[in-house]
Design a protein around this motif. Structure first.
Motif, PDB file in Angstrom:
ATOM      1  N   ARG B 270       1.197  -6.615  -7.074  1.00 27.51           N
ATOM      2  CA  ARG B 270       0.442  -5.403  -7.358  1.00 27.51           C
ATOM      3  C   ARG B 270      -0.784  -5.767  -8.182  1.00 27.51           C
ATOM      4  NH1 ARG B 270       3.479  -1.101 -10.533  1.00 27.51           N
ATOM      5  NH2 ARG B 270       5.227  -2.212  -9.612  1.00 27.51           N
ATOM      6  N   VAL B 278      -2.854   3.982  -4.356  1.00 25.72           N
ATOM      7  CA  VAL B 278      -1.757   4.936  -4.364  1.00 25.72           C
ATOM      8  C   VAL B 278      -2.297   6.356  -4.424  1.00 25.72           C
ATOM      9  CG1 VAL B 278       0.295   5.671  -5.587  1.00 25.72           C
ATOM     10  CG2 VAL B 278      -0.301   3.256  -5.499  1.00 25.72           C
ATOM     11  N   GLN B 282      -0.707   8.286   0.643  1.00 23.69           N
ATOM     12  CA  GLN B 282      -0.172   8.006   1.972  1.00 23.69           C
ATOM     13  C   GLN B 282       0.676   9.195   2.345  1.00 23.69           C
ATOM     14  OE1 GLN B 282       0.701   4.505   0.409  1.00 23.69           O
ATOM     15  NE2 GLN B 282      -1.178   3.716   1.316  1.00 23.69           N
ATOM     16  N   THR B 285       5.123   9.807   2.726  1.00 24.80           N
ATOM     17  CA  THR B 285       6.032   8.867   2.077  1.00 24.80           C
ATOM     18  C   THR B 285       6.944   9.562   1.076  1.00 24.80           C
ATOM     19  OG1 THR B 285       4.046   8.275   0.916  1.00 24.80           O
ATOM     20  CG2 THR B 285       5.030   6.591   2.320  1.00 24.80           C
ATOM     21  N   PRO B 287       8.790  11.693  -2.006  1.00 27.65           N
ATOM     22  CA  PRO B 287       8.844  11.816  -3.459  1.00 27.65           C
ATOM     23  C   PRO B 287       8.544  10.506  -4.189  1.00 27.65           C
ATOM     24  CG  PRO B 287      11.036  11.906  -2.503  1.00 27.65           C
ATOM     25  CD  PRO B 287      10.069  11.971  -1.386  1.00 27.65           C
ATOM     26  N   ILE B 288       8.794   9.387  -3.538  1.00 29.39           N
ATOM     27  CA  ILE B 288       8.560   8.113  -4.240  1.00 29.39           C
ATOM     28  C   ILE B 288       7.087   7.978  -4.569  1.00 29.39           C
ATOM     29  CG2 ILE B 288       9.059   5.662  -4.196  1.00 29.39           C
ATOM     30  CD1 ILE B 288      10.071   7.358  -1.185  1.00 29.39           C
ATOM     31  N   ILE B 289       6.304   8.265  -3.566  1.00 27.67           N
ATOM     32  CA  ILE B 289       4.874   8.151  -3.773  1.00 27.67           C
ATOM     33  C   ILE B 289       4.427   9.115  -4.856  1.00 27.67           C
ATOM     34  CG2 ILE B 289       2.706   8.803  -2.695  1.00 27.67           C
ATOM     35  CD1 ILE B 289       3.612   5.993  -2.147  1.00 27.67           C
ATOM     36  N   GLY B 291       6.121  10.161  -7.225  1.00 31.15           N
ATOM     37  CA  GLY B 291       6.544   9.644  -8.528  1.00 31.15           C
ATOM     38  C   GLY B 291       5.670   8.485  -8.956  1.00 31.15           C
ATOM     39  N   ALA B 292       5.442   7.576  -8.035  1.00 35.73           N
ATOM     40  CA  ALA B 292       4.673   6.391  -8.385  1.00 35.73           C
ATOM     41  C   ALA B 292       3.258   6.754  -8.778  1.00 35.73           C
ATOM     42  CB  ALA B 292       4.662   5.439  -7.192  1.00 35.73           C
ATOM     43  N   MET B 295       3.036   8.272 -12.062  1.00 33.38           N
ATOM     44  CA  MET B 295       3.124   7.317 -13.154  1.00 33.38           C
ATOM     45  C   MET B 295       1.782   6.639 -13.379  1.00 33.38           C
ATOM     46  SD  MET B 295       5.039   3.794 -13.116  1.00 33.38           S
ATOM     47  CE  MET B 295       3.733   3.225 -12.103  1.00 33.38           C
TER      48      MET B 295
END
Lengths: 208, 343
Positions: B270, B278, B282, B285, B287-289, B291-292, B295
């Motif tokens: 990274r 990010v 995208q 994708t 909830p992960i995206i 969340g990421a 952050m």
């Protein structure tokens, strides 16, 4: 042992104090088949089970020196499975009488908005990876053989590349604290995987 | 009285017919005789096999003589019964053995392409177990000496015998002078017997000292040979190991353990401060995206907001630079804050 920066009393106070006994090793890609073959022979007779998981590791930094770590895992190949939140304590190597690494562990099934929740709490994601492999069981022992994939673009689990040319092999038992006898069974089982795989207690601190 | 001589040392014929004067045997004694025959251990009703035409008087017989005769007769019958039982046991054992052999041969002939060594060993184990049982039957103390039984071919015929054909499952079509010497043979060939005799006389001629020496030298040779074989075995085993040694790589083990334990080697890819890609988003994708990217946004926005007092506080105390910061420095903070955990 690290002390959590936020109040985590219910975890260790009320519920049973569960420990994970762990042995680790690896197998090269070209020997994977023989290992799986041997495991199929050694383990409980069950349907071959594979998994494809995405794991994200979240940190919460407090005043303490070491951050508080939580692991969120979700299945990528099976729909409708809950997310898995896991806390792992500091591993203890122990003496020669105990044949496995021991660490505190708390496993919780959660809903899929776990990451949002963690972020809201102030956690931030430290790293993530994709794990793809096989699960075997023998009694209370769990054997996982999986490959770790790096995620090239954060959050995009489509573009991944393998971390190494080996599969990680983990033999673990989750048992209430003080049940050190289980490590004898684990040692015996690990003996049967030699010389294909050497399962050892590996102190991760040594590798930092 | 009897169809055969009264001498009890002589074996009695099976179809011996007892003809006893009725007057000489009182009713009570008749029952005694019968009771004694059954008492020997034969199944009840066995004495009924014996044909006692008690009402015929053809001979005079004193009571003790009759008693002895009957006893000998019963003993003889018992022996015969035992022979029968033994033969039945032998036949069933041999039949089992034959069935196992047949299935093993079938396996060898029809499944040789997918036959595994363990299954061959299983078959061998079965055969050896059955042979053992057969030996046990032969050596059983109740088994009469089979070598005392003589089989004499009464009729030899060059004609096809359907009965023998059926009993031998088509293996022996005729019972002729050609096959009988082979099938009824109980001794080795005369030539072999001669050779054996020769060997025995040779062995008897050797003095004990010489024999002892020969035994010693043979033992020595055997142990030498054994040692060589086991050495060879060990070498080939270790050779095989060397060949397959690369089943795992300790370096890989360490790398993988470090990766799962604290993400070593996982986050290197990274680029620092890679909030950009990010945030560009995208779709799909999930909830992960979310969340990421959330952050990352926290990292970049930097300014302490009431919603994230904890994280902001941490960052500030570590950086000890309150207030405004250019975003480049913040990237450094991020990597610096990651560092102690990673090391």
């Amino acid at each position: 042992m690290e002390a959590p920066p936020v109040t985590m009393m219910p975890v260790t106070g009320g519920t049973i104090n569960m420990m994970e006994y762990l042995l680790q090793g690896s197998v090269l890609d070209q020997s994977l088949e023989s290992l799986l073959h041997r495991l199929r022979g050694l383990c409980d007779n069950m349907e071959p089970e594979t998994f494809l998981d995405h794991e994200m590791v979240f940190l919460l930094k407090g005043q303490q020196a070491s951050p508080f770590v939580l692991r969120a895992r979700r299945s990528m190949d099976k729909t409708g499975m809950p997310w898995h939140l896991r806390y792992l304590g500091q591993p203890e190597i122990g003496d020669k009488n105990r044949h496995a690494l021991v660490r505190n562990c708390v496993d919780i099934a959660t809903s899929e908005n776990l990451t949002d929740f963690l972020v809201e709490m102030g956690f931030r994601m430290d790293h993530e990876f994709v794990a793809k492999g096989h699960v075997f069981r023998k009694g209370i022992m769990k054997i996982v053989v999986y490959k770790i994939f790096r995620i090239l673009m954060p959050g995009n689990t489509e573009s991944i590349e393998p971390l190494s040319l080996s599969y990680l092999v983990e033999l673990s038992v989750v048992a209430p604290a003080g049940q050190d006898m289980v490590s004898d069974d684990m040692r015996n089982f690990a003996e049967q995987l030699k010389p294909l795989v050497h399962l050892e207690k590996i102190d991760p601190k040594r590798l930092m | 009285m009897v169809a055969q001589s009264a001498d009890l040392a002589q074996p009695l014929l099976k179809n011996l017919q007892l003809v006893v004067p009725m007057t000489e045997v009182p009713c009570v004694h008749q029952w005694m005789v019968l009771a004694n025959i059954t008492h020997i251990g034969d199944p009840p009703g066995f004495c009924q096999l014996v044909d006692f035409p008690l009402d015929l008087i053809t001979w005079t017989l004193t009571w003790p003589k009759f008693w002895n005769l009957l006893l000998g007769f019963a003993l003889d019958l018992r022996e015969e019964k035992q022979l029968e039982v033994t033969l039945e046991a032998l036949i069933s054992q041999v039949a089992d053995l034959k069935n196992s052999l047949v299935s093993f041969i079938y396996k060898l002939e029809n499944e040789y392409d997918r036959l595994t060594w363990p299954s061959v060993l299983d078959s061998f184990a079965l055969l050896s177990g059955q042979l053992n049982t057969l030996n046990k039957v032969l050596k059983h103390e109740k088994t009469p000496l089979l070598r005392n039984q003589v089989i004499i071919p009464l009729v030899l015929s060059p004609d096809r015998d359907e009965e023998i054909m059926r009993q031998t499952e088509g293996r022996v079509p005729v019972f002729s002078h050609e096959v009988v010497p082979d099938h009824l043979r109980t001794k080795p060939d005369p030539e072999v017997e001669e050779q054996e005799k020769q060997l025995i006389t040779d062995a008897a001629r050797i003095s004990p000292d010489v024999a002892q020496k020969q035994i010693q030298s043979l033992n020595k040779m055997c142990s030498n040979l054994l040692e060589k074989i086991s050495k060879e075995e060990r070498e080939s085993e270790s050779g095989g190991l060397r060949q397959n040694k690369q089943t795992f790589n300790p370096t890989d083990t360490n790398a993988l353990v470090a990766a799962v334990a604290f993400g070593k080697g996982l986050s290197n890819r990274r680029p620092p401060g890679s909030g950009g890609p990010v945030q560009s988003g995208q779709p799909g994708t999930g909830p992960i995206i979310a969340g990421a990217s959330g952050m990352q946004q926290v990292q970049i926005s930097g300014a302490p907001t009431p919603q994230q007092p904890m994280l902001a506080g941490v960052q500030m105390s570590q950086a000890s630079q309150p207030g405004k910061m250019p975003s480049g420095i913040k990237t450094n903070i991020k990597s610096a804050s990651m560092h102690p955990y990673q090391r």
